[in-house]
Design an enzyme around this catalytic site. Structure first.
Site, PDB file in Angstrom:
ATOM      1  N   LYS A  73       0.851  -1.199   0.000  1.00  0.00           N
ATOM      2  CA  LYS A  73       0.000   0.000   0.000  1.00  0.00           C
ATOM      3  C   LYS A  73       0.883   1.244   0.000  1.00  0.00           C
ATOM      4  CE  LYS A  73      -3.975   1.878   2.607  1.00  0.00           C
ATOM      5  NZ  LYS A  73      -4.845   1.672   3.786  1.00  0.00           N
ATOM      6  N   SER A 110      -9.688   1.396   2.665  1.00  0.00           N
ATOM      7  CA  SER A 110      -8.865   2.187   1.785  1.00  0.00           C
ATOM      8  C   SER A 110      -7.752   1.408   1.082  1.00  0.00           C
ATOM      9  CB  SER A 110      -8.249   3.340   2.572  1.00  0.00           C
ATOM     10  OG  SER A 110      -7.365   2.857   3.572  1.00  0.00           O
ATOM     11  N   SER A 153      -9.738  -0.852   6.914  1.00  0.00           N
ATOM     12  CA  SER A 153      -9.181  -0.701   5.570  1.00  0.00           C
ATOM     13  C   SER A 153      -8.457  -1.902   4.994  1.00  0.00           C
ATOM     14  CB  SER A 153      -8.251   0.505   5.517  1.00  0.00           C
ATOM     15  OG  SER A 153      -9.037   1.660   5.354  1.00  0.00           O
TER      16      SER A 153
HETATM   17  N1  GLN Z   1     -13.277   4.103   6.321  1.00  0.00           N
HETATM   18  C1  GLN Z   1     -12.495   4.394   7.468  1.00  0.00           C
HETATM   19  C2  GLN Z   1     -11.990   5.812   7.401  1.00  0.00           C
HETATM   20  O1  GLN Z   1     -12.167   6.432   6.493  1.00  0.00           O
HETATM   21  C3  GLN Z   1     -11.382   3.395   7.606  1.00  0.00           C
HETATM   22  C4  GLN Z   1     -10.124   3.771   6.975  1.00  0.00           C
HETATM   23  C5  GLN Z   1      -8.950   2.929   7.351  1.00  0.00           C
HETATM   24  O2  GLN Z   1      -9.070   1.889   7.987  1.00  0.00           O
HETATM   25  N2  GLN Z   1      -7.781   3.418   6.994  1.00  0.00           N
HETATM   26  O3  GLN Z   1     -11.425   6.353   8.245  1.00  0.00           O
END
Ligand code: GLN
Length: 481
Positions: A77, A152, A176
């Site tokens: 990532k 994400s 994410s």
């Molecule tokens: N959807 C969540 C957020 O926007 C999770 C994101 C994540 O785990 N990085 O914060």
């Protein structure tokens, strides 16, 4: 070349001389060339990957000691630093940023002779759950390219699901890793807080986030956890892994284990096909000898509000460094007042990051902190207590990873609250620090459904055993790309 083998099969085949690292990595790069126009899992592809594989083959031939990964192609990532590589967090803000050092997870994988095939697409600074907030365009779900792949760590999950590489690393602040794993039908694991070092992960909300592997099998996750876990002097939140071998006894099964079905994640807002898949998973686990019962964790109803308050606050301070002076892009300070300079610099952020930063400036501010931030922390500790109490009775908890099926690209992008609510089943384990894993379970109307299993703090090894048991009950079709 069969790109569909697991990480463990890859290691066996290279070890035995059945395949070479070079052939496999070349095929992986070819696959990326062939399908990534459609999927956009990658922000950058490593042009040195094949050369690197040749060096590993040489090492094998000459009888030198070779690391446990034997040249396995892995995607990373783009918020995890690889020395001398661009690390953009899918943001225009870091478009030109080259990491000066390796993240601890990267050093560990390098030591074990993994090959990084490229940097995976993501929501900007890991804020989002569809990959649509990437400043470089969304990734697409390989099961149906009209649909979001989750996020994400969307690029990571897509790359593994579409056989562009064998495994990936993502980061999980509120789901994410698990959310895109569920949407793309791969395994996504968020370890106990501290089990994997965050050194070199660009922070979003560091008090709750973890790096986690995304793989095609539970065993592959255990294999990577053996490499990635453990104390790190560069991250003082890390914990001992007790020299556990996460692969050993992975087939122990779940006979006699008690599993709590989280009621707050089985009701309102759940898609009927997700509900019936979860009930089916429960029956399958009972068939393997587990005892499943309902459990209530009342604080779940406030968890999304608490999560977004805490993460916005931490993001507000973590992202303050992007001021064009320490990081960012170049334009001179002359002719600006301080505030107008900073606002011009920050305008490089995308809309979701800006939303979080505004929220993150407001909720902890004087006069509001008690009402928002401190209240959110109270919910966090009450939730953690409820979770701990649940584990006095149960070995594991179960719920759908995501309450809904993957949705269409663009469908929810203008509705932040609707998007936030999709996180309802994943944020609990971040807020309470416990491990959780999404296991691919079924396909409904051509779209994947993942089931989430959760275990008590430090019970990562036992959680992988339960996940392996659940995985053994399914036989899923192959991704149609
Ligand atoms: N959807 C969540 C957020 O926007 C999770 C994101 C994540 O785990 N990085 O914060």
């Amino acid at each position: 070349m069969n790109l569909k083998i697991s990480a463990l099969e890859y290691v066996e085949q290279v070890k035995n001389g059945d395949i070479s690292a070079e052939d496999f990595v070349s095929s992986s790069i070819d696959r990326i060339k062939n399908v990534d126009d459609k999927l956009h899992a990658f922000l950058q592809v490593n042009s040195k990957a094949v050369e690197h594989a040749q060096q590993i083959d040489k090492k094998i031939k000459s009888g030198e000691k070779v690391g446990q990964c034997f040249g396995m192609p892995i995607s990373i990532k783009d918020n995890i630093c690889i020395k001398h590589s661009k690390t953009t967090c899918a943001s225009k803000m870091l478009e030109k940023f080259t990491a000066p050092y390796d993240a601890t997870v990267i050093s560990k994988l390098k030591q074990e002779d993994a090959i990084f095939v490229g940097k995976a697409n993501m929501d900007e600074f890991a804020m989002g759950l569809t990959t649509e907030f990437s400043a470089y365009g969304p990734s697409k779900n390989p099961w149906n390219t009209d649909y979001v792949p989750g996020g994400s760590s969307g690029g990571s999950a897509v790359s593994v699901s579409a056989f562009e590489c064998i495994a990936s690393l993502g980061s999980d602040t509120g789901g994410s890793v698990r959310n895109p794993a569920s949407f793309c039908s791969v395994v996504g694991f968020k370890p106990t807080y501290g089990l994997i070092s965050r050194f070199g992960l660009i922070s979003y909300a560091n008090s709750i986030e973890q790096i986690g592997p995304i793989t095609r099998t539970v065993k592959d996750t255990a294999f990577l956890l053996n490499i990635l876990s453990g104390l790190d002097s560069n991250d003082n939140t890390t914990i001992e892994n007790g020299n556990q071998d996460y692969l050993a006894d992975i087939d122990s099964g779940i006979e006699g284990k008690k599993i709590g079905i989280i009621q707050e994640m089985m009701g309102e807002g759940i898609d009927p096909s997700v509900l019936s898949a979860t009930n089916d998973a429960v029956s399958k686990l009972e068939g393997l000898g587990a005892v499943c019962e309902k459990v209530s964790i009342d604080m779940v109803k406030y968890s999304v509000a608490s999560y977004y308050t805490i993460t916005a606050t931490e993001a507000g301070s973590n992202l303050a460094r992007y001021d064009n002076l320490r990081y960012g892009y170049e334009f001179p300070v002359e002719g600006f007042e301080f505030n107008s300079y900073i606002s011009k610099a920050r305008a490089k952020f995308g809309p979701e990051v800006i939303r979080r930063m505004i929220l993150g400036g407001f909720v902890p501010s004087a006069g509001h902190a008690g009402k928002y931030f401190l209240k959110a922390l109270k919910v966090k500790s009450k939730l953690t207590k409820e979770v701990k109490d649940a584990f006095k009775k149960f070995d594991y908890l179960i719920a759908p990873t995501v309450p809904v099926l993957p949705f269409k690209l663009g469908e929810k992008i203008d509705d932040p609250i609707a998007l936030f609510l999709v996180d309802i089943n994943t944020v609990m384990s971040n807020l309470s620090g416990i491990p959780s894993i999404s296991v691919p379970f079924s396909i409904s109307n051509g779209l994947p459904i993942g089931i989430q299993l959760l275990a008590n703090h430090g019970e990562d090894k036992s959680l992988l055993q339960a996940a392996k048991a659940l995985e053994s009950t399914v036989n899923l079709p192959e991704v149609p790309i």
